[in-house]
Design a protein around this motif. Structure first.
Motif, short mmCIF file in Angstrom:
data_model
loop_
_atom_site.label_atom_id
_atom_site.label_comp_id
_atom_site.label_asym_id
_atom_site.label_seq_id
_atom_site.Cartn_x
_atom_site.Cartn_y
_atom_site.Cartn_z
N PRO A 87 0.82 -1.24 0.00
CA PRO A 87 0.00 0.00 0.00
C PRO A 87 0.84 1.27 0.00
CG PRO A 87 -0.88 -1.59 1.56
CD PRO A 87 0.44 -2.12 1.11
N ALA A 88 2.09 1.19 0.49
CA ALA A 88 2.95 2.36 0.50
C ALA A 88 3.67 2.57 -0.81
CB ALA A 88 3.96 2.25 1.64
N GLN A 89 3.40 1.71 -1.81
CA GLN A 89 4.03 1.84 -3.13
C GLN A 89 5.56 1.78 -3.03
OE1 GLN A 89 2.62 2.50 -6.60
NE2 GLN A 89 1.31 1.17 -5.39
N MET A 127 -2.93 -0.79 -7.62
CA MET A 127 -2.90 -0.15 -8.94
C MET A 127 -4.28 0.28 -9.39
SD MET A 127 0.22 0.01 -9.78
CE MET A 127 -0.08 0.60 -11.45
N TYR A 128 -5.28 -0.53 -9.08
CA TYR A 128 -6.64 -0.17 -9.51
C TYR A 128 -7.11 1.08 -8.79
CZ TYR A 128 -11.60 -0.60 -10.55
OH TYR A 128 -12.89 -0.34 -10.97
N VAL A 129 -6.80 1.19 -7.49
CA VAL A 129 -7.21 2.39 -6.74
C VAL A 129 -6.50 3.61 -7.28
CG1 VAL A 129 -7.11 3.50 -4.47
CG2 VAL A 129 -7.82 1.11 -4.67
N ARG A 130 -5.26 3.52 -7.59
CA ARG A 130 -4.50 4.67 -8.09
C ARG A 130 -4.95 5.10 -9.48
NH1 ARG A 130 0.30 5.79 -5.35
NH2 ARG A 130 1.22 6.63 -7.26
N MET A 131 -5.57 4.15 -10.26
CA MET A 131 -6.01 4.49 -11.61
C MET A 131 -7.45 4.98 -11.68
SD MET A 131 -4.35 1.40 -13.85
CE MET A 131 -2.59 1.15 -13.91
N GLN A 132 -8.12 5.04 -10.55
CA GLN A 132 -9.49 5.53 -10.55
C GLN A 132 -9.53 7.04 -10.85
OE1 GLN A 132 -12.39 3.64 -10.30
NE2 GLN A 132 -10.81 2.06 -10.62
N GLY A 134 -9.58 10.70 -10.49
CA GLY A 134 -9.16 11.50 -9.36
C GLY A 134 -7.98 10.91 -8.62
N GLY A 135 -7.57 9.73 -9.04
CA GLY A 135 -6.44 9.11 -8.38
C GLY A 135 -5.12 9.68 -8.86
N VAL A 136 -4.02 9.09 -8.31
CA VAL A 136 -2.68 9.58 -8.64
C VAL A 136 -2.35 9.32 -10.10
CG1 VAL A 136 -0.24 9.41 -8.08
CG2 VAL A 136 -1.95 9.22 -6.26
N GLU A 137 -2.79 8.18 -10.63
CA GLU A 137 -2.46 7.80 -12.00
C GLU A 137 -3.75 7.55 -12.78
OE1 GLU A 137 0.13 4.48 -11.88
OE2 GLU A 137 1.66 5.49 -10.69
N ASP A 138 -4.54 8.55 -12.93
CA ASP A 138 -5.81 8.43 -13.65
C ASP A 138 -5.51 8.23 -15.13
OD1 ASP A 138 -8.31 8.47 -14.63
OD2 ASP A 138 -8.78 10.53 -14.04
N VAL A 139 -5.90 7.03 -15.67
CA VAL A 139 -5.61 6.72 -17.06
C VAL A 139 -6.79 7.03 -17.97
CG1 VAL A 139 -3.94 4.95 -16.51
CG2 VAL A 139 -6.35 4.34 -16.68
N GLY A 140 -7.94 7.37 -17.38
CA GLY A 140 -9.11 7.69 -18.19
C GLY A 140 -9.63 6.48 -18.93
N GLY A 141 -10.39 6.70 -19.98
CA GLY A 141 -10.92 5.63 -20.80
C GLY A 141 -12.13 4.97 -20.16
N PRO A 142 -12.56 3.87 -20.77
CA PRO A 142 -13.73 3.17 -20.24
C PRO A 142 -13.45 2.60 -18.84
CG PRO A 142 -12.73 1.94 -22.03
CD PRO A 142 -12.04 3.26 -21.99
N LEU A 148 -8.31 -3.82 -16.45
CA LEU A 148 -7.43 -4.63 -17.28
C LEU A 148 -5.97 -4.28 -17.04
CD1 LEU A 148 -6.96 -6.65 -19.58
CD2 LEU A 148 -7.27 -4.74 -21.19
N VAL A 149 -5.65 -2.99 -17.00
CA VAL A 149 -4.27 -2.57 -16.81
C VAL A 149 -3.75 -3.01 -15.45
CG1 VAL A 149 -2.72 -0.59 -16.61
CG2 VAL A 149 -4.47 -0.64 -18.40
N ALA A 150 -4.56 -2.86 -14.40
CA ALA A 150 -4.13 -3.26 -13.06
C ALA A 150 -3.89 -4.77 -12.99
CB ALA A 150 -5.17 -2.83 -12.02
N SER A 151 -4.76 -5.52 -13.65
CA SER A 151 -4.59 -6.98 -13.64
C SER A 151 -3.30 -7.38 -14.34
CB SER A 151 -5.78 -7.65 -14.32
OG SER A 151 -6.98 -7.32 -13.64
N LEU A 152 -3.08 -6.77 -15.52
CA LEU A 152 -1.87 -7.10 -16.27
C LEU A 152 -0.62 -6.72 -15.50
CD1 LEU A 152 -2.88 -6.11 -19.91
CD2 LEU A 152 -2.64 -8.40 -18.96
N LEU A 153 -0.59 -5.55 -14.90
CA LEU A 153 0.58 -5.11 -14.16
C LEU A 153 0.83 -6.01 -12.95
CD1 LEU A 153 0.24 -1.22 -14.25
CD2 LEU A 153 1.89 -2.63 -15.45
N ALA A 154 -0.23 -6.40 -12.26
CA ALA A 154 -0.07 -7.25 -11.08
C ALA A 154 0.49 -8.62 -11.46
CB ALA A 154 -1.41 -7.39 -10.36
N VAL A 155 -0.01 -9.18 -12.57
CA VAL A 155 0.46 -10.50 -13.00
C VAL A 155 1.88 -10.41 -13.54
CG1 VAL A 155 0.10 -12.37 -14.65
CG2 VAL A 155 -1.84 -11.38 -13.44
N VAL A 156 2.18 -9.37 -14.33
CA VAL A 156 3.50 -9.24 -14.94
C VAL A 156 4.59 -9.03 -13.90
CG1 VAL A 156 4.92 -7.74 -16.40
CG2 VAL A 156 2.69 -8.50 -17.19
N THR A 157 4.28 -8.35 -12.81
CA THR A 157 5.30 -8.11 -11.78
C THR A 157 5.51 -9.32 -10.86
OG1 THR A 157 3.59 -7.12 -10.38
CG2 THR A 157 4.91 -5.63 -11.74
#
Length: 440
Positions: A87-89, A127-132, A134-142, A148-157
């Protein structure tokens, strides 16, 4: 090659604490220091966002990252620390190296799967919370895109270090198993070599004993007769030149026979020396096979070579008795049963028993009447040599005796599964009896 044995793995110098090697300790300390610096730097923004003192964030990050030093000792604890600081990144290096180390160890697979799953879930949530919006890393889009991005990043790492650790662990276990198997084979080979050497040594001792018996028979009997004839020659040299000439001829014949048989024995010994010289120049692995082959060959020679027809046979008993008669001994030979042929070893042993018994009569009971009995039976052959008490006034021949004659006869007979008895008779004489089973 090392001092511990041929092909043994080199000994590794033990490292400090739980490390097996010093370079492993150096690597873990370097990784721990790098992870501590990374987590400390990532703890600064976390402290500012959380409203805690920056110094405390630096300290927490350094302690969390520095726990990577314990990855070989406590891999589960290191991964749990990496999950706790998600959680502390912070702790990318900590999580990656910790998961790799955990997967490469012998920890049960279900624990590895559980911790890797917790790491994936934790990474996905953060990652999903940060991409929401208003979050730190808002990616926009649908709305499904951050998922999808959070799942891929979590699995890839998480997946690559886990798979790599599983591969390295399996390969390490395979190498260890192969090394243990090689060590086991080396130990078995060493045991086989020792057993082959023991068997070869036993066979050589048996061969030496056999040759010693042969030489004893040849020398003791022939030389005893030569001494008796020489004494008779000395006694009649002036009184009866014709008889002296006959005795001299007998001495010469017996000497030539003794030399011929001694040459045969020395030829066997020389062949053994050549075999040993060839074996000395072989490499260790070849020497193992050579030792086993030498043991088998020596054992085969011990049981077969003398019996292949080179030794004396029962049909020569008449000639043997005739030599003793020519030396002045009163010998009576009787044959009972149907005369037939036996195995070479049986005939040779029976002949040697009679020969040695007559030699003892020459030595210790000169002039005593002697009876030699040969009995052919259904499944065995029996020999008996019995002499009467020596006549009064007849001195011992003075021939040296090593005390091995009776022992050698007994060894010969018992080696073929027969029975041997010797001892004085009630009348003051001596009896030698042997029963040898037929091996044909």
């Amino acid at each position: 090659m090392t001092e511990s044995g041929v092909g043994a793995p080199p000994r590794r110098r033990a490292g400090p604490l739980w490390w097996g090697r010093p370079r492993g300790a150096v690597l873990d300390v370097a990784l721990g220091a790098a992870s501590a610096v990374e987590c400390a730097l990532e703890g600064v923004p976390f402290a500012r966002e959380s409203g805690i003192p920056v110094e405390l964030g630096l300290l927490l990050g350094a302690v969390a990252g520095g726990s990577l030093v314990l990855r070989r000792r406590f891999p589960v604890a290191v991964v749990l620390v990496a999950i706790a600081v998600l959680p502390a990144q912070m702790g990318v290096l900590l999580a990656t190296v910790g998961l790799y180390t955990l997967a490469a160890t012998d920890v049960p697979r279900r624990i590895i799967a559980l911790l890797a799953g917790l790491q994936v879930v934790g990474g996905f949530v953060v990652m999903y919370v940060r991409m929401q919006p208003g979050g730190v890393e808002d990616v926009g889009g649908p709305r499904w895109f951050p998922l999808l991005v959070a799942s891929l990043l979590a699995v890839v790492t998480v997946l690559p270090p886990v798979l790599l650790g599983l591969y390295v662990g399996a390969r390490r276990r395979l190498v260890d198993a192969l090394r243990e198997r090689a060590d086991g084979l080396e130990r078995e080979l060493s045991l086989l070599a020792e057993r082959a050497e023991e068997r070869a040594e036993w066979a050589r001792n048996e061969e030496r004993t056999r040759i010693a018996r042969e030489m004893h028979d040849v020398v003791a009997h022939r030389v005893s007769l030569m001494v008796v004839h020489a004494a008779a020659l000395q006694a009649v040299a002036l009184k009866d030149p014709a008889k002296a000439s006959r005795n001299a001829a007998l001495v010469g014949d017996m000497g030539r026979q003794a030399l011929s048989e001694l040459r045969a024995m020395l030829g066997v010994l020389r062949a053994h020396e050549e075999d040993g010289a060839r074996a000395a120049g072989e490499r260790p692995l070849e020497r193992v096979a050579a030792s086993a082959a030498a043991a088998a060959a020596a054992a085969e020679r011990d049981t077969e070579r003398p019996e292949d027809g080179d030794g004396p046979r029962l049909c020569e008993l008449e000639q043997l008795v005739g030599q003793s008669r020519a030396a002045g001994m009163a010998v009576e030979l009787s044959v009972e049963g149907e005369v037939r042929a036996y195995a070479a070893a049986v005939e040779r042993t029976a002949f040697r028993v009679v020969q040695e018994a007559l030699t003892n009569v020459h030595k210790h009971a000169g002039g005593a009447r002697t009876r030699v009995r040969l009995a052919h039976r259904g499944a065995e052959v029996a020999v008996l040599v019995e002499n009467a008490a020596p006549a009064d006034g007849v001195a011992d021949a003075g021939l040296p005796s090593g005390g091995n004659g009776l022992l050698g006869m007994k060894e010969r007979v018992t080696a073929l599964g027969g029975g041997f008895v010797s001892g004085p008779t009630p009348a003051g004489g001596f009896r030698v009896s042997a029963v040898i089973p037929d091996r044909s």
